[in-house]
Design an enzyme around this catalytic site. Structure first.
Site, PDB file in Angstrom:
ATOM      1  N   GLU A  76     -83.337  64.067-112.091  1.00  0.00           N
ATOM      2  CA  GLU A  76     -83.535  65.460-112.460  1.00  0.00           C
ATOM      3  C   GLU A  76     -83.875  66.336-111.248  1.00  0.00           C
ATOM      4  O   GLU A  76     -83.382  67.446-111.132  1.00  0.00           O
ATOM      5  CB  GLU A  76     -84.639  65.555-113.525  1.00  0.00           C
ATOM      6  CG  GLU A  76     -84.885  66.946-114.072  1.00  0.00           C
ATOM      7  CD  GLU A  76     -83.686  67.572-114.757  1.00  0.00           C
ATOM      8  OE1 GLU A  76     -82.700  66.868-115.032  1.00  0.00           O
ATOM      9  OE2 GLU A  76     -83.728  68.796-114.986  1.00  0.00           O
ATOM     10  N   ASP A  77     -84.702  65.833-110.347  1.00  0.00           N
ATOM     11  CA  ASP A  77     -85.230  66.693-109.283  1.00  0.00           C
ATOM     12  C   ASP A  77     -84.714  66.408-107.879  1.00  0.00           C
ATOM     13  O   ASP A  77     -85.127  67.066-106.932  1.00  0.00           O
ATOM     14  CB  ASP A  77     -86.764  66.605-109.262  1.00  0.00           C
ATOM     15  CG  ASP A  77     -87.384  67.274-110.487  1.00  0.00           C
ATOM     16  OD1 ASP A  77     -86.664  68.021-111.164  1.00  0.00           O
ATOM     17  OD2 ASP A  77     -88.577  67.033-110.757  1.00  0.00           O
TER      18      ASP A  77
END
Ligand code: MN
Length: 716
Positions: A76-77
């Site tokens: 996600e990051d």
């Protein structure tokens, strides 16, 4: 690094056979991909995944779950891809990380009470492996612990979301300590002034409180031990949120609240001894009536077991006491996670027992959540096998039956949106209306005022609401069409008898016939004729008794029936809009046979014409005039078709063909034989046949006759 070693030690302590290299690789990978990123606190980002892994290790979860804690934000990051995770850490870890990435993308835009339960269910539904949810909860817990670094707005929003969604989920999973901590942290973030005041008050009364706790513990322990019970008695300050709630509810200040302490007796013993301990508590202090709860005999839906009672304590104050066994306590604190972790010193041989305990637990909350159903395996569960959770463009969650399509979604929004649904976008992409929705999809409906409900929609909608709305709309439209059809048929029959429909309507004579024939108005009369329940000639005879029957050979109803009776078999072999006995004629162009796919068209003045669905003419006809027709399964009316047989010209061949046809029970209506320029015999037969299957069988039979070159059905 120090913290990581702690985590690894803890995992090893729980299960000495844990795969530490998996953890080490996950740690190194996480450090690499998060390098250069910082938390709002200014700390390196890596602190967060390591802390999350630590929480999971403290929950005694397996090394795979802990490794997923280290990797949970990687896709996600950072620039990490799902494929990379799978290649480096295998399928299981990748599956779990993928689940977390999907959950991270959910936006909890409207966390109102109405929506909170749906969001919770959606999270559960998307956690196809329950470990996904546990990692998500650990992630949220660490974020809540470090909430102080966020801006005021974000802090409030995240705290509210935690109260609405995550704390109830922790509660549902039976992880009591986490539910408590999440609620406490959220309360602190949402009501900082109240918290400051409470803490100040509690600080000033601390000494007095500690003396009180000690006194109670000492009295109670002595009595329990004297009765031969092995136990531990504790007295803890209740959490701030519940103290505050009590003050609010009773309208009192902190100094008037004596029961800020919860006493707990944890027995190293059996279920029966729990009741023995209760007897001692009630024998020492007077119980408050109506405050005793037996969650041992009747566990809470999340599996929680304990006895709760309130007694009048040594200073005449209300005092709450909980009594449970060590095992019940473990379950209360760790919930499903307690069943997961390996039991100390019993690795291996007790795994099966643990698995069963875990399954039982799962079954228990499945019962609470929805109907219990099958599991994928012990950890991969589909908690909502019959439901799918999707978003509206505004971020509301809609809960639909599994297999639901954008049309079901549209009808769930509003029946008008459904009725005019002309298309849909799922996650921004145009999809067909029969597309099946998945959990987490965002659905946008495109409407058009010219779109109306279609009968074929019924083939793929799954919700009862959509189904009944579409059915109703289709019925209304069909009724409209049969009324139109009936009016045309009647107009023609009347004209043949020298009568004018419009004049009869104007004079009111038709009103009378309508009343006597169908007990209604002329519109009902048209419907009855259109549905075929009332032969038009009956109407004509009413108005003009000497009227002759029609001369033209149309398949005409022979039976008279009153409006409203159940339909009798049709004399034409065709049902129009589900009704028999409608004026029909078969198109000469394609000569459809029972068994052929057919379409009906309302023909001005000539009833309904039946074409084969493949007939070229079908495409040229006005689709507005199309009407739903089926072959009547009960009626068996032979139909005339043409068959052309090409064969060598040899004596006896015609006799062989004729014999084949008649031995199949078919009647030959007409036969013409000619010879082609290349000396082949061409025989054209008109045969009467009752369905396409019989015809095909006979044609196959003829093909086998020696000398026959081809057999074909002729459509003009
Ligand atoms: Mn995170």
């Amino acid at each position: 690094m120090a913290r990581f070693n702690d985590v690894a030690d803890k995992v090893l302590e729980v299960n000495p056979q844990s795969d530490l290299s998996l953890l080490q690789r996950a740690y190194v990978f996480s450090a690499k991909v998060h390098e250069g990123q910082a938390r709002l606190s200014g700390e390196p980002y890596l602190v967060h995944p390591v802390e999350v892994a630590g929480i999971l290790a403290d929950m005694r979860l397996d090394e795979v779950t802990v490794a997923v804690g280290l990797l949970h934000d990687a896709v996600e990051d950072t620039l990490t891809t799902q494929d990379e995770i799978e290649r480096l850490f295998g399928e299981e870890v990748a599956f779990l990380v993928d689940g977390l990435t999907k959950i991270a993308r959910i936006e909890f835009t409207s966390v109102r009470e109405r929506q909170a339960e749906n969001f919770r269910k959606m999270l559960l539904a998307m956690s196809k492996d329950i470990r996904i949810l546990l990692v998500k909860l650990a992630d949220r817990l660490h974020n809540m612990r470090t909430l102080g670094f966020m801006e005021e707005d974000a802090r409030r929003r995240i705290a509210q979301e935690t109260l609405d969604i995550y704390a109830p989920l922790a509660h549902r999973l039976g992880i009591h300590w986490m539910k408590q901590e999440l609620e406490d942290l959220a309360f602190r973030a949402l009501k900082p002034a109240v918290v400051a005041e409470l803490e100040e008050g509690l600080r000033s009364s601390r000494q007095e409180r500690e003396r009180y706790v000690e006194a109670v513990i000492s009295v109670l322990s002595q009595k329990l031990v004297a009765a031969g019970l092995r136990c531990e008695v504790t007295g803890r300050l209740k959490d701030l949120a519940s103290i505050h709630a009590k003050m609010e509810a009773r309208g009192v200040g902190l100094d008037e609240i004596h029961d800020v302490i919860a006493f707990r007796v944890i027995l190293d013993g059996t279920k029966e001894q729990v009741y023995a301990a209760l007897g001692i508590v009630h024998g020492t202090w007077t119980p408050v009536p109506g405050r005793f709860k037996d969650y041992v005999a009747l566990p809470k839906p999340n599996g929680y077991q304990s006895l709760h009672t309130t007694v009048i304590g040594p200073y005449g104050e209300r005092m709450e006491v909980q009594i449970r066994t060590e095992e019940m306590h473990q379950n209360a604190e760790y919930g499903i996670a307690a069943h997961w972790s390996y039991k100390e010193g019993r690795v291996g041989d007790d795994e099966d027992a643990a698995k069963f305990a875990w399954l039982r637990q799962l079954l228990e909350w499945q019962r609470e959540l929805s109907d219990p159903h099958e599991f994928l395996d012990t950890v991969k569960v589909d908690l909502f096998p019959d439901e799918v959770f999707v978003f509206t463009p505004r971020g509301d969650v809609m809960n639909l039956p599994k297999g639901a399509t954008p049309l079901d979604f549209a009808y769930a929004i509003h029946s008008e949106v459904g009725a005019h649904c002309a298309g849909a976008r799922v996650n921004g992409k145009l999809v067909p209306l029969r597309h099946r929705l998945s959990d987490g999809d965002t659905v946008q409906i495109l409407t058009s005022t010219s779109q109306i409900p279609r009968k074929d929609w019924l083939e793929f909608v799954v919700s009862g609401r959509a189904r009944s709305k579409i059915r109703h709309a289709v019925r209304v439209a069909e009724k409209e069409r049969s009324r139109e059809l009936g009016r045309e048929i009647l107009e023609r029959e009347l004209r043949r008898a020298g009568l004018s429909l419009s004049k009869l309507l104007d004079s009111g004579s038709l009103d009378e016939v309508a009343r006597s024939e169908v007990g209604g108005v002329p519109e009902d009369l048209f419907s009855a004729v259109g549905y075929g329940t009332l032969p038009p000639i009956d109407v004509v005879r009413k108005l003009k008794p000497e009227a002759a029957p029609p001369a033209e050979p149309v398949a005409r109803p022979r039976r008279r029936r009153l409006f409203g009776r159940s339909p009798a078999p049709s004399s034409s072999g065709i049902r129009v809009s589900g009704q028999g006995d409608v004026l029909v004629r078969f198109a000469g162009c394609c000569a459809p046979l029972p068994g052929d796919e057919i379409s009906g068209f309302v023909t001005r003045g000539r009833g309904v014409t039946i074409h084969s669905k493949e007939c070229d003419k079908v495409f040229a006809l006005d689709p507005e005039r199309r009407i739903d027709v089926q072959w009547d399964a009960e009626a068996s009316v032979p139909r005339r078709v043409k068959v052309r047989i090409t064969s060598v010209d040899r004596p006896g061949i015609l006799a062989a063909i004729t014999k084949s046809i008649s031995s199949a029970g078919l009647n030959i209506d007409e036969a013409r034989v000619s010879t082609s320029p290349d000396q082949k015999a061409i025989s054209d037969f008109d045969v009467l046949v009752k369905d396409v299957r019989t015809l095909n069988a006979v044609m196959k039979e003829i093909e086998r006759i020696r000398g026959v070159i081809s057999v074909e059905r002729v459509r003009a």
